[in-house]
Design an enzyme around this catalytic site. Sequence first.
Site, short mmCIF file in Angstrom:
data_model
loop_
_atom_site.label_atom_id
_atom_site.label_comp_id
_atom_site.label_asym_id
_atom_site.label_seq_id
_atom_site.Cartn_x
_atom_site.Cartn_y
_atom_site.Cartn_z
N GLY A 138 10.60 3.69 8.46
CA GLY A 138 10.98 2.98 7.24
C GLY A 138 11.62 3.94 6.26
N SER A 139 11.33 3.77 5.00
CA SER A 139 11.98 4.55 3.95
C SER A 139 11.09 5.68 3.45
CB SER A 139 12.37 3.62 2.81
OG SER A 139 13.30 2.68 3.24
N THR A 140 10.42 6.36 4.33
CA THR A 140 9.49 7.41 3.91
C THR A 140 10.18 8.57 3.23
OG1 THR A 140 9.60 8.39 6.12
CG2 THR A 140 7.79 6.87 5.70
#
Length: 150
Positions: free
Chosen positions: A94-96
Amino acid sequence: MVREGSRGDDLVLSIDIELQQQVDEIVKKRLKEEIARQPYKNRFLEDAMVVMMNPNTGEVLAVSGMYYNRDRESGEPEVVDHSYKAIQAQHLPGSTVKGATVLTALHEGVMQPGEFIYDRKLLIGNDNPKGSYRDLGSVNDLTALQKSSN
């Protein structure tokens, strides 16, 4: 030839059972709440995972994974402990990186907490412009994370 065994290093767990139980309850509660809040939008949501570590030592403090089982014979969904999935299953990241980017910008003084910056596409070389999934306009550190600004 027979060799006597010798004692090895002692294994010391860093997981605190009280913290572990609290994290399990929070993960279970939030998974149920999020599905109930927007059942259609979250119709494919089935897992919530947490691995809590001490950032200074790397010690694992809690590992929690909950699975929302919609396919029960009773027809009533149930949340089941699947903590093993937090360390054994594959998940898209994801958008880590976005959180790390905001933290670095704040830490290095590139931006101040609450400061607004216009989210725009960047042109790097002759490549296609790179940016967020849509024009987000002005975002600050919090709204950039909420809206998934690139």
